[in-house]
Design a protein around this motif. Sequence first.
Motif, mmCIF file in Angstrom:
data_model
loop_
_atom_site.group_PDB
_atom_site.id
_atom_site.type_symbol
_atom_site.label_atom_id
_atom_site.label_comp_id
_atom_site.label_asym_id
_atom_site.label_seq_id
_atom_site.Cartn_x
_atom_site.Cartn_y
_atom_site.Cartn_z
ATOM 1 N N THR A 1 14.761 -5.139 0.720
ATOM 2 C CA THR A 1 14.585 -5.364 -0.337
ATOM 3 C C THR A 1 12.933 -3.832 -0.744
ATOM 4 N N SER A 2 12.909 -3.839 -2.044
ATOM 5 C CA SER A 2 11.964 -2.624 -1.911
ATOM 6 C C SER A 2 11.706 -2.229 -3.102
ATOM 7 N N GLU A 3 10.227 -2.356 -3.371
ATOM 8 C CA GLU A 3 9.656 -2.312 -4.357
ATOM 9 C C GLU A 3 8.679 -1.511 -4.225
ATOM 10 N N LEU A 4 7.841 -1.116 -5.324
ATOM 11 C CA LEU A 4 6.125 0.127 -5.420
ATOM 12 C C LEU A 4 5.517 -0.824 -6.288
ATOM 13 N N ILE A 5 3.653 -0.448 -5.105
ATOM 14 C CA ILE A 5 3.381 -1.957 -5.311
ATOM 15 C C ILE A 5 2.185 -0.036 -5.592
ATOM 16 N N SER B 1 4.253 -2.673 -9.226
ATOM 17 C CA SER B 1 3.713 -1.340 -9.325
ATOM 18 C C SER B 1 4.512 0.172 -10.251
ATOM 19 N N GLU B 2 5.029 0.667 -11.134
ATOM 20 C CA GLU B 2 5.896 0.835 -11.461
ATOM 21 C C GLU B 2 6.022 2.538 -10.993
ATOM 22 N N ASN B 3 3.987 2.657 -11.377
ATOM 23 C CA ASN B 3 4.077 3.792 -10.906
ATOM 24 C C ASN B 3 2.780 4.241 -9.704
ATOM 25 N N ILE C 1 8.135 -6.592 7.322
ATOM 26 C CA ILE C 1 7.392 -6.107 5.906
ATOM 27 C C ILE C 1 6.409 -5.221 6.134
ATOM 28 N N ILE C 2 7.138 -4.112 5.556
ATOM 29 C CA ILE C 2 6.023 -2.871 5.440
ATOM 30 C C ILE C 2 6.081 -1.946 4.488
ATOM 31 N N ILE C 3 4.285 -1.338 4.685
ATOM 32 C CA ILE C 3 3.957 -0.734 3.183
ATOM 33 C C ILE C 3 4.038 0.483 4.020
ATOM 34 N N LEU C 4 3.937 1.571 3.843
ATOM 35 C CA LEU C 4 4.373 2.605 3.213
ATOM 36 C C LEU C 4 3.821 3.846 2.590
ATOM 37 N N PRO C 5 2.999 4.860 2.175
ATOM 38 C CA PRO C 5 2.031 5.836 1.426
ATOM 39 C C PRO C 5 3.866 6.461 0.938
ATOM 40 N N LEU C 6 3.935 6.993 -0.059
ATOM 41 C CA LEU C 6 5.711 7.200 -0.976
ATOM 42 C C LEU C 6 5.007 9.337 -0.357
ATOM 43 N N THR C 7 3.680 9.389 -0.070
ATOM 44 C CA THR C 7 3.302 10.838 -0.308
ATOM 45 C C THR C 7 2.104 10.707 0.725
ATOM 46 N N ASN C 8 1.904 11.566 1.890
ATOM 47 C CA ASN C 8 0.355 10.938 2.850
ATOM 48 C C ASN C 8 0.959 12.441 4.211
#
Length: 409
Positions: free
Chosen positions: A310-314, A324-326, A396-403
């Motif tokens: 699964t995936s969700e924006l935070i 958070s949607e944004n 559980i993985i946290i990744l930035p969308l752009t970096n």
Amino acid sequence: MILIVDDIEANIIALRKILELHNLEVDTANSGEEALKKILRTEYSLIIMDVQMPKMDGFEVAEILAGNKKTKDIPVIFLSAVNKQKKFISKGYETGGVEYITKPVDPDLLILKVKTFLKIYNQQNELKIVRDLLSKEIEIRKKDQENLENIVAERTKELVLKNEELEMRNHELQQFSWVVSHDLKEPVRKIQIFIKIIKEKFLIQEEKSLDYIDRTIRSAERMQNLITDLLEYSRLSSNVSPQETDLNLIINEVIADFDYLIEKKEATILVDNMPTLTAIPSQMRQIFQNLIGNSLKFAQDDVLPLIQITSELIAEKSFDSEVSENGNYCRIKVKDNGIGFDENYIDRIFMIFQSLNDRSAYEGTGIGLAIAKKIIEKHNGLITAQSAPNKGATFIIILPLTNQINLLQ
């Protein structure tokens, strides 16, 4: 035991601390002369030697060791803060060194190489012991099987030649990644082939001999897996440009690669819509290949595997961040219903060469999750896990969308 040779006490103390933090047994010498005396009295598995020393430098010591039958196979890693030119590095390999590292030393890279050479050295010794036992067993069989004598001798000779070839290639480890990918993997593959030929054709009813053969095959397979995983681990430091990466495509490719195993285990894999982010695609593939592969490998015997991705924006770079949607980060979860593990050992599962499971039942090198963690940290992300014995595991993985990926890490 590892021997550190350096004429500067501060250097010895620093190296000793790095090695002992990883539970490695260490001895020291303050000169080349003292080192030679100790080597005659004590058996060492690895020598870390400074190049520039008074009276007898590191090159001279290595030449003496290479010329002695008893010490010629001890791997020597040279360290130098001064002699960094190509001619000195070349001389280091010519005198018998297996690696030449210039200072300042990266502790993580040093430990990786030290453990690699220790494992290879120990596995070579295991192979030599098994080879000797096989030779004795073959001599006994010769008395009752004269017709097989020539065939067994020929196969044994081929095995010895391949072992010698493997030892020779080990001395060329200065070009670490591509030596590992070619010069070591090919001889190990041939060792496996010849050992299996001996097992299938000549030792069909000899239980003791079969036991020795099976041990040899397992050792060769472990060594081959270790070489492959170490190659992947070493490549993580290479500079590769990030690009827009669709994780949906990555995960679909990984699932396709595991198609046979998924069908064999009757596994179900459910995948949410995944984000597109700035990353190195090949390394993202490694992450999901390791996580999905582990979920399939560590399935419970009486339960059909179920893997949910699964995936969700935070909003923030945090495991507990609100959705958070944004959001500028994504939180990805890979959940399974496998054998799980005790969360008290959560720190160990991401360390190189660590495994919480019985390797006789679950084959592996203990490098996969270390690779995943290093990739995620290189992408300025986080990884953790939640689990309990026989209750499955959730990574559980946290990744930035752009970096900006840390290419120097």
